[in-house]
Design an enzyme around this catalytic site. Structure first.
Site, PDB file in Angstrom:
ATOM      1  N   ASN A 351       0.805  -1.118   0.031  1.00 21.78           N
ATOM      2  CA  ASN A 351      -0.059  -0.146  -0.048  1.00 21.78           C
ATOM      3  C   ASN A 351       0.844   1.175   0.060  1.00 21.78           C
ATOM      4  O   ASN A 351       0.616   2.202  -0.783  1.00 21.78           O
ATOM      5  CB  ASN A 351      -0.934   0.074   0.944  1.00 21.78           C
ATOM      6  N   TRP A 392      -7.248   5.955  -6.205  1.00 19.13           N
ATOM      7  CA  TRP A 392      -6.614   6.705  -7.278  1.00 19.13           C
ATOM      8  C   TRP A 392      -6.952   8.138  -7.157  1.00 19.13           C
ATOM      9  O   TRP A 392      -6.322   9.137  -7.237  1.00 19.13           O
ATOM     10  CB  TRP A 392      -7.026   6.107  -8.676  1.00 19.13           C
TER      11      TRP A 392
HETATM   12  P1  FAD Z   1      -3.981  -4.763   4.772  1.00 22.84           P
HETATM   13  O1  FAD Z   1      -3.136  -3.576   5.267  1.00 22.84           O
HETATM   14  O2  FAD Z   1      -3.538  -5.875   5.526  1.00 22.84           O
HETATM   15  O3  FAD Z   1      -5.302  -4.407   4.932  1.00 22.84           O
HETATM   16  C1  FAD Z   1      -6.574  -5.381   5.022  1.00 22.84           C
HETATM   17  C2  FAD Z   1      -7.520  -4.999   3.952  1.00 22.84           C
HETATM   18  O4  FAD Z   1      -8.052  -3.732   4.251  1.00 22.84           O
HETATM   19  C3  FAD Z   1      -7.038  -5.088   2.674  1.00 22.84           C
HETATM   20  O5  FAD Z   1      -7.098  -6.329   2.187  1.00 22.84           O
HETATM   21  C4  FAD Z   1      -8.146  -4.035   1.960  1.00 22.84           C
HETATM   22  O6  FAD Z   1      -9.331  -5.125   1.668  1.00 22.84           O
HETATM   23  C5  FAD Z   1      -8.404  -3.013   2.925  1.00 22.84           C
HETATM   24  N1  FAD Z   1      -7.773  -1.843   2.668  1.00 22.84           N
HETATM   25  C6  FAD Z   1      -6.441  -1.731   3.259  1.00 22.84           C
HETATM   26  N2  FAD Z   1      -6.204  -0.483   2.910  1.00 22.84           N
HETATM   27  C7  FAD Z   1      -6.996   0.067   2.125  1.00 22.84           C
HETATM   28  C8  FAD Z   1      -7.489   1.279   1.369  1.00 22.84           C
HETATM   29  N3  FAD Z   1      -6.471   2.285   1.420  1.00 22.84           N
HETATM   30  N4  FAD Z   1      -8.471   1.490   0.729  1.00 22.84           N
HETATM   31  C9  FAD Z   1      -9.453   0.514   0.890  1.00 22.84           C
HETATM   32  N5  FAD Z   1      -9.165  -0.605   1.544  1.00 22.84           N
HETATM   33  C10 FAD Z   1      -8.270  -1.076   2.045  1.00 22.84           C
HETATM   34  N6  FAD Z   1      -7.060  -2.248  -2.744  1.00 22.84           N
HETATM   35  C11 FAD Z   1      -7.667  -3.157  -3.315  1.00 22.84           C
HETATM   36  O7  FAD Z   1      -7.985  -4.110  -2.607  1.00 22.84           O
HETATM   37  N7  FAD Z   1      -7.992  -3.223  -4.699  1.00 22.84           N
HETATM   38  C12 FAD Z   1      -7.450  -2.117  -5.460  1.00 22.84           C
HETATM   39  O8  FAD Z   1      -7.724  -2.207  -6.734  1.00 22.84           O
HETATM   40  C13 FAD Z   1      -6.591  -1.283  -4.862  1.00 22.84           C
HETATM   41  N8  FAD Z   1      -6.181  -0.365  -5.463  1.00 22.84           N
HETATM   42  C14 FAD Z   1      -5.389   0.875  -5.000  1.00 22.84           C
HETATM   43  C15 FAD Z   1      -4.841   1.715  -5.802  1.00 22.84           C
HETATM   44  C16 FAD Z   1      -4.116   2.821  -5.104  1.00 22.84           C
HETATM   45  C17 FAD Z   1      -3.514   3.775  -6.167  1.00 22.84           C
HETATM   46  C18 FAD Z   1      -3.797   2.917  -3.890  1.00 22.84           C
HETATM   47  C19 FAD Z   1      -2.985   3.947  -3.091  1.00 22.84           C
HETATM   48  C20 FAD Z   1      -4.319   1.673  -3.014  1.00 22.84           C
HETATM   49  C21 FAD Z   1      -5.157   1.002  -3.561  1.00 22.84           C
HETATM   50  N9  FAD Z   1      -6.030  -0.394  -2.800  1.00 22.84           N
HETATM   51  C22 FAD Z   1      -6.577  -1.212  -3.474  1.00 22.84           C
HETATM   52  C23 FAD Z   1      -5.890  -0.226  -1.343  1.00 22.84           C
HETATM   53  C24 FAD Z   1      -4.669  -0.775  -0.584  1.00 22.84           C
HETATM   54  O9  FAD Z   1      -3.325  -0.701  -1.141  1.00 22.84           O
HETATM   55  C25 FAD Z   1      -4.633  -2.372  -0.673  1.00 22.84           C
HETATM   56  O10 FAD Z   1      -6.073  -2.718  -0.284  1.00 22.84           O
HETATM   57  C26 FAD Z   1      -3.669  -3.116   0.325  1.00 22.84           C
HETATM   58  O11 FAD Z   1      -2.578  -2.740  -0.005  1.00 22.84           O
HETATM   59  C27 FAD Z   1      -3.879  -4.483   0.088  1.00 22.84           C
HETATM   60  O12 FAD Z   1      -2.692  -5.186   0.802  1.00 22.84           O
HETATM   61  P2  FAD Z   1      -3.224  -5.913   2.132  1.00 22.84           P
HETATM   62  O13 FAD Z   1      -4.520  -6.744   1.945  1.00 22.84           O
HETATM   63  O14 FAD Z   1      -2.068  -6.609   2.885  1.00 22.84           O
HETATM   64  O15 FAD Z   1      -3.573  -4.903   3.335  1.00 22.84           O
END
Ligand code: FAD
Length: 487
Positions: A351, A392
């Site tokens: 992220n 985005w």
């Molecule tokens: P963790 O930190 O373990 O969080 C657990 C869950 O919380 C994630 O799996 C996700 O469902 C949710 N989450 C966490 N951060 C965010 C956030 N900022 N916004 C919304 N939900 C969040 N996430 C996506 O699931 N799909 C995408 O297409 C997507 N596109 C992104 C595009 C950009 C430009 C940015 C900056 C972020 C995007 N994210 C997206 C949000 C976030 O980066 C990812 O959800 C996260 O990195 C997923 O890794 P994780 O499961 O280890 O997150």
């Protein structure tokens, strides 16, 4: 294909969509509640108006996920029927072919999805078929939380406060159901291989296969790893891309191979029921996902249209060469390139680095956020209509509750601050591995003998920066100034 009704009346169909799991699946559990035989259906619909076809990375995932789902369903005596085409036509055909009296699905929240489901509900009811929809993918649905004045939320903090009050403690996750009758089915579906979801010529999926195990069992395994080794460090280290402190649950959530309710209870239980800063932070991130869906539901064009209309007048640069350098991880900024290469190799990006690469595209290169959103849509295994669009727009500054436009990430400092030991950059940009930490995020500033010893030849083994950071920053601020004062 022979379409003869299944023998034994009262067949129920569970129409699987973004909920490819057996446990905590309200549609499946309800369908299995009493004696009737249950048939599972998945429709590959990339033709209905407004439906956005899946990107390449998600097509790869879907193939493996459906394979896993079919095996899991078979173990409880439910056949999975695959069909391709417009859902509005395919579902009624299958209903008739199997003689179904009931259809169950978990709700979805894109405008196109809602339109299709609403029309289908009306059509099927008119044919005397009972339709039941359920909440299978959110802690709280977008319409179930409102502001005091009845409106919807545009700012995260009050949204999450109100949402948490409404959610309280979420219901317990539902167990895997045990249907009492297996249907005698004489209806054939498509063969998964014939859908051609896997890449060939070239097959670029090797890095995805090494990183992920799609399916419900893979989700559980990954969750266990996070609970054992990530959650306790989550608050302190979630911003460090090399720390392995985040859950990597995002693709499993995007395909519904695990539910947020299950995640909530698993995290809360791991925190021992006590208030725990890491658990709270993790739940808040799940809250951001809920907030994205809240925004998407109330502003259905979130993926195409600036939430703040003043951005409609922004003068984006069409720069195909710069866009290609960004996509390939060849911008000359190591943390940006590491992120873009992690994305290409594994279908996922940390992220913190997503924020850095997105800011770089939009602010340093002045490329429209929609071009970045589209690239992510194609390459992310977790590409999600709500999270991708909302994130985005958040980075671009055009969104609801967005980062202010003038906050421009410095890619050198971001690398130095969050990848202190340079593990992330060295892993994904191996041609820089020999540089000392001091120069790792700014190889063009390293003395030439240091570069020589590290075998880094700028413009040959690694690119010169595509833009100068300070000049790009000034250019972005000037471009923003032009729209700043508009309403
Ligand atoms: P963790 O930190 O373990 O969080 C657990 C869950 O919380 C994630 O799996 C996700 O469902 C949710 N989450 C966490 N951060 C965010 C956030 N900022 N916004 C919304 N939900 C969040 N996430 C996506 O699931 N799909 C995408 O297409 C997507 N596109 C992104 C595009 C950009 C430009 C940015 C900056 C972020 C995007 N994210 C997206 C949000 C976030 O980066 C990812 O959800 C996260 O990195 C997923 O890794 P994780 O499961 O280890 O997150």
């Amino acid at each position: 294909m022979s379409d003869h009704p299944a023998s034994g009346a009262d067949v129920r169909i569970v129409w699987f969509r973004d909920d490819l799991r057996l446990s905590d699946n309200p549609a499946l559990s309800e369908a299995c509640r009493d004696d009737g035989p249950v048939v599972a259906l998945y429709i590959l619909d990339d033709v209905s108006p407004g439906i956005r076809p899946l990107g390449g990375a998600r097509r790869w995932w879907l193939h493996h996920s459906l394979q896993a789902l079919a095996i899991d369903l078979q173990a409880i005596g439910i056949p999975l029927l695959l069909r391709r085409g417009p859902a509005g036509k395919v579902l009624p055909e299958v209903v008739e072919a199997v003689g179904a009296r009931q259809v169950h699905w978990n709700r979805r929240y894109t405008a196109a999805g809602i339109a299709i489901d609403t029309a289908l509900r009306t059509d099927l009811k008119a044919q005397g078929v009972e339709v039941e929809s359920h909440n299978g993918s959110l802690l709280i649905e977008p319409f179930a939380v409102t502001k005091g004045d009845g409106g919807w939320f545009k700012v995260f903090t009050p949204f999450w406060k109100a949402a948490r009050e409404r959610i309280g403690t979420p219901r317990s996750p539902l167990p895997v159901p045990k249907p009492r009758q297996a249907p005698a089915l004489d209806v054939t579906g498509d063969r998964l291989v014939d859908w051609g979801l896997l890449p060939t010529k070239p097959d670029w999926s090797g890095g995805l296969a090494k990183t992920w195990t799609p399916g419900e069992a893979g989700a559980r395994e990954r969750l266990e790893t996070f609970l054992d080794d990530g959650l306790a460090r989550y608050k302190a280290q979630r911003d460090e891309p090399a720390a392995g402190a985040v859950s990597m649950m995002s693709p499993y959530l995007a395909f519904g191979e695990i539910s947020p309710v299950t995640l909530w209870h698993a995290a809360a239980a791991a925190g021992g029921g006590r208030s725990d800063a890491s658990v709270e932070k993790f739940l808040a991130e799940l809250g951001w996902r809920e907030f994205s869906y809240h925004l998407l539901y109330h502003f259905p064009d979130l993926g195409q249209q600036n939430f703040q209309p003043r951005f409609d007048g922004f003068s984006w640069k069409g720069d195909p060469a710069a866009l290609a350098a960004w996509q390939k991880g060849q911008t000359g900024y190591p943390i940006v390139d590491a992120g873009m290469r992690q994305l290409w190799r594994t279908g996922w990006m940390h992220n913190r680095v997503r924020m850095v690469v997105a800011s770089f595209l939009v602010k340093h290169l002045l490329i429209d956020w929609r071009a970045g959103e589209a690239w992510f849509w194609d390459t992310l295994v977790d590409a999600d209509p709500a999270n991708n669009a909302a994130s985005w727009q958040w980075v671009a500054g055009s969104g609801a509750d967005a980062a202010p436009y003038f906050r421009i990430f410095n890619p050198i400092l971001q690398g130095e601050k969050f990848d202190t030991a340079g593990r992330y950059v060295r892993d994904h940009v191996p041609e820089l591995a020999g540089l000392p930490d001091k120069w790792l995020n700014k190889p063009w500033q390293a003395p030439s003998d240091v570069r020589r010893r590290a075998d880094v030849r700028l413009g040959k083994t690694y690119p010169e920066p595509v833009v100068d950071h300070d000049a790009a920053r000034q250019r972005a601020l000037a471009a923003f100034q032009e729209i700043k004062d508009q309403a």
